[in-house]
Design an enzyme around this catalytic site. Structure first.
Site, short mmCIF file in Angstrom:
data_model
loop_
_atom_site.label_atom_id
_atom_site.label_comp_id
_atom_site.label_asym_id
_atom_site.label_seq_id
_atom_site.Cartn_x
_atom_site.Cartn_y
_atom_site.Cartn_z
CG HIS A 90 -0.51 0.04 2.55
ND1 HIS A 90 -0.08 -1.27 3.39
CD2 HIS A 90 0.61 0.90 3.13
CE1 HIS A 90 0.71 -0.91 4.52
NE2 HIS A 90 0.91 0.47 4.31
C1 T46 Z 1 2.96 0.64 6.98
C2 T46 Z 1 3.54 -0.61 7.30
C3 T46 Z 1 5.01 -0.23 7.25
C4 T46 Z 1 -4.50 -0.57 13.32
O1 T46 Z 1 -5.46 -0.70 14.12
N1 T46 Z 1 -3.64 0.68 13.90
C5 T46 Z 1 -2.34 0.93 13.38
O2 T46 Z 1 -1.80 1.72 13.93
C6 T46 Z 1 -1.99 -0.12 12.31
C7 T46 Z 1 -0.39 0.17 11.61
C8 T46 Z 1 -2.78 -1.01 11.81
N2 T46 Z 1 -3.88 -1.31 12.44
C9 T46 Z 1 -4.73 -2.32 12.00
C10 T46 Z 1 -5.32 -2.38 10.37
C11 T46 Z 1 -5.29 -3.72 10.17
O3 T46 Z 1 -6.52 -4.42 10.56
O4 T46 Z 1 -3.93 -3.39 11.92
C12 T46 Z 1 -4.17 -4.48 11.08
C13 T46 Z 1 -2.87 -4.83 10.11
O5 T46 Z 1 -2.34 -3.58 9.50
P1 T46 Z 1 -1.94 -3.46 7.92
O6 T46 Z 1 -2.66 -4.64 7.22
O7 T46 Z 1 -2.09 -2.13 7.30
O8 T46 Z 1 -0.56 -3.85 8.40
P2 T46 Z 1 0.76 -3.77 7.34
O9 T46 Z 1 1.95 -4.55 8.12
O10 T46 Z 1 0.43 -4.17 5.72
O11 T46 Z 1 1.23 -2.31 7.24
C14 T46 Z 1 1.60 -1.60 8.17
C15 T46 Z 1 1.04 -0.15 8.43
O12 T46 Z 1 -0.63 -0.22 8.39
C16 T46 Z 1 1.37 0.86 7.37
O13 T46 Z 1 1.20 2.00 7.74
O14 T46 Z 1 3.39 1.71 6.35
O15 T46 Z 1 3.13 -1.44 8.26
#
Ligand code: T46
Length: 140
Positions: free
Chosen positions: A58
């Site tokens: 993303h």
């Molecule tokens: C990024 C990369 C490096 C939250 O509720 N609060 C938060 O602060 C974050 C980061 C995530 N979440 C929830 C949203 C999803 O349900 O945690 C779950 C996993 O998040 P996501 O699928 O977005 O995780 P990654 O590892 O793909 O991405 C993360 C960050 O979201 C993003 O900002 O730049 O790490």
């Protein structure tokens, strides 16, 4: 609200932090506005990543982030302004600062990897672009 482009200039910068070591071991201190070039509103960390899993895929419209592998290793693949930048975060004294419209992917987590991320804003799903075609479109 519908955003069409990012307000922050896209950039990816690898920083090396000073280690304050002595006979007891090592310490790194990071100060917002100095070592981390923004005010930190949120910290999260990714750990226990399942083998062969990649994360991210993303971009963010305006968020600024600093990624640090405080333990283990991970490969970060970024796309910005039509070019690819790849960095291994493999030491706690390395920080990858990502700003603006940058497609980011995280690959090859080692089992002991703890990836800590400092972010300039609170969590806001509206700041994410999770569809690659939309990322390419808003870049143009
Ligand atoms: C990024 C990369 C490096 C939250 O509720 N609060 C938060 O602060 C974050 C980061 C995530 N979440 C929830 C949203 C999803 O349900 O945690 C779950 C996993 O998040 P996501 O699928 O977005 O995780 P990654 O590892 O793909 O991405 C993360 C960050 O979201 C993003 O900002 O730049 O790490």
């Amino acid at each position: 609200m519908h955003f069409t482009s990012s307000l922050v200039k896209p950039s990816v910068e690898l920083r090396t932090f000073s280690i304050r070591g002595d006979e007891r071991g090592s310490l790194i201190a990071l100060e917002a506005g100095l070592d981390v070039p923004f005010d930190v509103k949120r910290i999260y960390y990714i750990f226990g990543t399942t083998e062969n899993v990649a994360r991210g895929f993303h971009a963010h419209r305006n968020l600024k982030q600093m990624l640090i592998a405080v333990s283990g290793k991970v490969r970060i693949r970024c796309e910005l302004e039509g070019r690819i930048e790849e960095v291994w975060l493999d030491s706690p004294d390395k920080g990858l600062c990502i700003e603006g419209l940058v497609w980011r992917e995280m690959h090859d987590f080692t089992p002991d990897c703890v990836l800590m991320v400092m972010a300039s804003e609170h969590y806001d799903e509206a700041d994410y672009i999770r569809v690659y075609e939309e990322f390419k479109r808003v870049q143009a």
